[in-house]
Design a protein around this motif. Structure first.
Motif, PDB file in Angstrom:
ATOM      1  N   THR A   1      -4.444  -1.405  -2.499  1.00 43.76           N
ATOM      2  CA  THR A   1      -5.153  -0.164  -2.168  1.00 43.76           C
ATOM      3  C   THR A   1      -5.291   0.031  -0.653  1.00 43.76           C
ATOM      4  O   THR A   1      -5.556   1.150  -0.197  1.00 43.76           O
ATOM      5  CB  THR A   1      -6.548  -0.145  -2.812  1.00 43.76           C
ATOM      6  OG1 THR A   1      -7.253  -1.342  -2.460  1.00 43.76           O
ATOM      7  CG2 THR A   1      -6.458  -0.045  -4.328  1.00 43.76           C
ATOM      8  N   ALA A   2      -5.107  -1.045   0.121  1.00 47.03           N
ATOM      9  CA  ALA A   2      -5.181  -0.928   1.578  1.00 47.03           C
ATOM     10  C   ALA A   2      -3.861  -0.471   2.185  1.00 47.03           C
ATOM     11  O   ALA A   2      -3.786  -0.159   3.379  1.00 47.03           O
ATOM     12  CB  ALA A   2      -5.585  -2.266   2.192  1.00 47.03           C
ATOM     13  N   SER A   3      -2.821  -0.392   1.362  1.00 49.38           N
ATOM     14  CA  SER A   3      -1.505   0.016   1.861  1.00 49.38           C
ATOM     15  C   SER A   3      -1.531   1.473   2.313  1.00 49.38           C
ATOM     16  O   SER A   3      -2.162   2.323   1.678  1.00 49.38           O
ATOM     17  CB  SER A   3      -0.450  -0.144   0.761  1.00 49.38           C
ATOM     18  OG  SER A   3       0.787   0.427   1.160  1.00 49.38           O
ATOM     19  N   PRO A   4      -0.844   1.787   3.394  1.00 52.54           N
ATOM     20  CA  PRO A   4      -0.767   3.191   3.834  1.00 52.54           C
ATOM     21  C   PRO A   4       0.095   4.049   2.909  1.00 52.54           C
ATOM     22  O   PRO A   4       0.060   5.284   3.001  1.00 52.54           O
ATOM     23  CB  PRO A   4      -0.151   3.090   5.232  1.00 52.54           C
ATOM     24  CG  PRO A   4       0.601   1.795   5.232  1.00 52.54           C
ATOM     25  CD  PRO A   4      -0.186   0.882   4.352  1.00 52.54           C
ATOM     26  N   ALA A   5       0.866   3.404   2.025  1.00 53.02           N
ATOM     27  CA  ALA A   5       1.739   4.152   1.118  1.00 53.02           C
ATOM     28  C   ALA A   5       0.924   4.782  -0.003  1.00 53.02           C
ATOM     29  O   ALA A   5       0.293   4.080  -0.796  1.00 53.02           O
ATOM     30  CB  ALA A   5       2.806   3.229   0.544  1.00 53.02           C
ATOM     31  N   LYS A   6       0.972   6.099  -0.061  1.00 56.22           N
ATOM     32  CA  LYS A   6       0.254   6.831  -1.116  1.00 56.22           C
ATOM     33  C   LYS A   6       1.226   7.358  -2.186  1.00 56.22           C
ATOM     34  O   LYS A   6       0.792   7.889  -3.204  1.00 56.22           O
ATOM     35  CB  LYS A   6      -0.504   8.013  -0.522  1.00 56.22           C
ATOM     36  CG  LYS A   6      -1.532   7.635   0.541  1.00 56.22           C
ATOM     37  CD  LYS A   6      -2.652   6.788  -0.043  1.00 56.22           C
ATOM     38  CE  LYS A   6      -3.839   6.693   0.928  1.00 56.22           C
ATOM     39  NZ  LYS A   6      -3.506   6.004   2.203  1.00 56.22           N
ATOM     40  N   SER A   7       2.529   7.199  -1.947  1.00 55.90           N
ATOM     41  CA  SER A   7       3.530   7.672  -2.890  1.00 55.90           C
ATOM     42  C   SER A   7       4.775   6.796  -2.769  1.00 55.90           C
ATOM     43  O   SER A   7       4.908   6.003  -1.825  1.00 55.90           O
ATOM     44  CB  SER A   7       3.900   9.129  -2.609  1.00 55.90           C
ATOM     45  OG  SER A   7       4.600   9.229  -1.375  1.00 55.90           O
ATOM     46  N   VAL A   8       5.692   6.959  -3.712  1.00 58.39           N
ATOM     47  CA  VAL A   8       6.954   6.224  -3.658  1.00 58.39           C
ATOM     48  C   VAL A   8       7.686   6.523  -2.362  1.00 58.39           C
ATOM     49  O   VAL A   8       8.178   5.610  -1.670  1.00 58.39           O
ATOM     50  CB  VAL A   8       7.850   6.583  -4.861  1.00 58.39           C
ATOM     51  CG1 VAL A   8       9.252   5.995  -4.683  1.00 58.39           C
ATOM     52  CG2 VAL A   8       7.233   6.083  -6.166  1.00 58.39           C
ATOM     53  N   MET A   9       7.746   7.796  -1.995  1.00 57.07           N
ATOM     54  CA  MET A   9       8.493   8.170  -0.799  1.00 57.07           C
ATOM     55  C   MET A   9       7.789   7.731   0.488  1.00 57.07           C
ATOM     56  O   MET A   9       8.441   7.519   1.512  1.00 57.07           O
ATOM     57  CB  MET A   9       8.780   9.671  -0.782  1.00 57.07           C
ATOM     58  CG  MET A   9       9.706  10.119  -1.927  1.00 57.07           C
ATOM     59  SD  MET A   9      11.162   9.047  -2.170  1.00 57.07           S
ATOM     60  CE  MET A   9      12.098   9.376  -0.677  1.00 57.07           C
ATOM     61  N   ASP A  10       6.468   7.581   0.436  1.00 58.61           N
ATOM     62  CA  ASP A  10       5.761   6.997   1.580  1.00 58.61           C
ATOM     63  C   ASP A  10       6.270   5.576   1.811  1.00 58.61           C
ATOM     64  O   ASP A  10       6.570   5.173   2.938  1.00 58.61           O
ATOM     65  CB  ASP A  10       4.252   6.948   1.323  1.00 58.61           C
ATOM     66  CG  ASP A  10       3.558   8.273   1.575  1.00 58.61           C
ATOM     67  OD1 ASP A  10       4.205   9.193   2.124  1.00 58.61           O
ATOM     68  OD2 ASP A  10       2.370   8.385   1.221  1.00 58.61           O
ATOM     69  N   PHE A  11       6.349   4.811   0.711  1.00 53.84           N
ATOM     70  CA  PHE A  11       6.788   3.419   0.820  1.00 53.84           C
ATOM     71  C   PHE A  11       8.248   3.357   1.262  1.00 53.84           C
ATOM     72  O   PHE A  11       8.618   2.537   2.110  1.00 53.84           O
ATOM     73  CB  PHE A  11       6.607   2.692  -0.511  1.00 53.84           C
ATOM     74  CG  PHE A  11       6.888   1.217  -0.419  1.00 53.84           C
ATOM     75  CD1 PHE A  11       5.911   0.335   0.016  1.00 53.84           C
ATOM     76  CD2 PHE A  11       8.141   0.713  -0.738  1.00 53.84           C
ATOM     77  CE1 PHE A  11       6.166  -1.024   0.128  1.00 53.84           C
ATOM     78  CE2 PHE A  11       8.423  -0.640  -0.630  1.00 53.84           C
ATOM     79  CZ  PHE A  11       7.430  -1.512  -0.193  1.00 53.84           C
ATOM     80  N   VAL A  12       9.056   4.228   0.696  1.00 52.24           N
ATOM     81  CA  VAL A  12      10.476   4.275   1.082  1.00 52.24           C
ATOM     82  C   VAL A  12      10.606   4.591   2.574  1.00 52.24           C
ATOM     83  O   VAL A  12      11.410   3.982   3.294  1.00 52.24           O
ATOM     84  CB  VAL A  12      11.238   5.309   0.229  1.00 52.24           C
ATOM     85  CG1 VAL A  12      12.625   5.588   0.816  1.00 52.24           C
ATOM     86  CG2 VAL A  12      11.357   4.825  -1.212  1.00 52.24           C
ATOM     87  N   GLY A  13       9.801   5.544   3.045  1.00 54.73           N
ATOM     88  CA  GLY A  13       9.843   5.918   4.454  1.00 54.73           C
ATOM     89  C   GLY A  13       9.455   4.759   5.363  1.00 54.73           C
ATOM     90  O   GLY A  13      10.084   4.535   6.408  1.00 54.73           O
ATOM     91  N   MET A  14       8.426   4.003   4.962  1.00 57.75           N
ATOM     92  CA  MET A  14       8.003   2.836   5.734  1.00 57.75           C
ATOM     93  C   MET A  14       9.132   1.805   5.792  1.00 57.75           C
ATOM     94  O   MET A  14       9.409   1.221   6.843  1.00 57.75           O
ATOM     95  CB  MET A  14       6.762   2.211   5.083  1.00 57.75           C
ATOM     96  CG  MET A  14       5.499   3.044   5.226  1.00 57.75           C
ATOM     97  SD  MET A  14       4.194   2.589   4.022  1.00 57.75           S
ATOM     98  CE  MET A  14       4.141   0.807   4.180  1.00 57.75           C
ATOM     99  N   ALA A  15       9.773   1.582   4.646  1.00 56.24           N
ATOM    100  CA  ALA A  15      10.846   0.590   4.577  1.00 56.24           C
ATOM    101  C   ALA A  15      12.060   1.009   5.392  1.00 56.24           C
ATOM    102  O   ALA A  15      12.749   0.173   5.981  1.00 56.24           O
ATOM    103  CB  ALA A  15      11.237   0.355   3.117  1.00 56.24           C
TER     104      ALA A  15
END
Length: 322
Positions: free
Chosen positions: A132-146
């Motif tokens: 829950t502390a991750s800045p990723a709020k969506s799949v594409m948020d996480f993809v963008g970070m990666a």
């Protein structure tokens, strides 16, 4: 001489007659369900739900033996080497019987030759979750970070299904993640909760309780359709990784050379248990798992098709056999 021949014929007839009777008497002692993953995992929960019903129907205790580790190989090897009498049953997944043969150069068991298929038990999807502390709020948020930091972010897995889900995400989203293997998905979830890893795609039975408790944030569901237990969570495909789909399945196997009559009896006991209302309430409905029962022959064909499918995914993902 004639009398001796007659005695031999009578003895053979007696043995032949005893076989169906033995099958009818099965089980006459406790049955052990060997589970390749730790207590609390989806496979363990299923084994216990099914085991309760088999115990009542068969009027014998069912013992759950969790043999976690080595991607299910420890448990599979144990059952492969067990006496082929029907009293040792592997309650497993595509990990041991479709994926491992393509992920490892040498297996301590043969997923086809060492087993007698009994029945399919269920099919399900997985959920992509982050702390829950991750800045990723969506799949594409996480993809963008990666994409911004290749290799910086990690994903954990405690089963081949979970690992392949992460590998397929990397392939289809064109990102680079660090894979961290675990003995079970529950152990990976523990580290995700503690912030040691960044993401995982895990079975619903393991991930959804943490989501409902507000401890993990769901980003997407791995199946082609949304989970009825989390209708507000989009599929990973809907969330932006078009065409993404990765599920898993459960099945039961006995050691090779288990007598056909005993295989038939186990098929009946297990399939009936899977279709029971008690199992539906204890496992299938709470985890959103689809009941999937088959004949032994149907399971053998299904396994062969799944093995070919997983081989293609692994090859495309560029995973080298260990």
């Amino acid at each position: 001489m004639r009398n001796r021949t007659r005695l031999h014929l009578l003895a053979a007839a007696a043995v032949a007659a005893a076989l169906p009777l033995a099958a009818q008497a099965f089980p006459d002692k406790p049955i052990t369900f060997v589970v390749p993953f730790a207590a609390g995992t989806a496979t363990d929960q299923l084994a216990r739900a099914i085991g309760n019903e088999v115990a009542q129907d068969g009027k014998q205790a069912v013992v759950i033996d969790n043999k976690a580790g080595a991607s299910g190989m420890i448990a599979a090897q144990q059952v492969a080497k067990a006496a082929p009498d029907g009293y040792t049953v592997l309650i497993t997944t595509n990990t041991t019987h479709a994926a491992n043969e393509h992920l490892y150069k040498k297996l301590p068991y043969d997923p086809v030759k060492d087993f007698a298929p009994l029945t399919g038990l269920g099919k399900g999807g997985q959920i992509m979750v982050v702390n829950t502390a991750s800045p990723a709020k969506s799949v594409m948020d996480f993809v963008g970070m990666a994409k911004k930091s290749p290799g910086k972010y990690s994903f954990g897995s405690g089963s081949s299904s979970s690992r392949m889900a992460g590998e397929l995400l990397q392939q289809m989203a064109d990102i680079k993640l660090l894979h961290v293997p675990y003995k079970s998905n529950t152990l990976a979830v523990t580290d995700l909760l503690g912030g040691q890893i960044d993401m995982m795609i895990t079975d619903s039975a393991t991930g959804l309780p943490q989501v409902k408790a507000g401890k993990l944030r769901p980003l997407g569901y791995s199946s082609a359709t949304r989970s009825p237990l989390a209708p507000d969570v989009p599929t990973i495909a809907e969330a932006g990784v078009k065409g993404y789909e990765m599920g898993y399945w459960f099945a039961a196997y006995a050691p090779a050379n288990t007598p056909p009559a005993v295989v038939k009896r186990l098929n009946e006991l297990l399939a009936k248990a899977a279709r029971s209302e008690a199992a539906a309430n204890a496992f299938y409905r709470p985890t959103g798992t689809e009941v999937f029962t088959t004949s032994p022959e149907e399971l053998a064909k299904f396994q062969a098709a799944e093995s070919a499918k997983w081989a293609a995914i692994i090859k495309t993902a560029g995973i080298e056999a260990e």
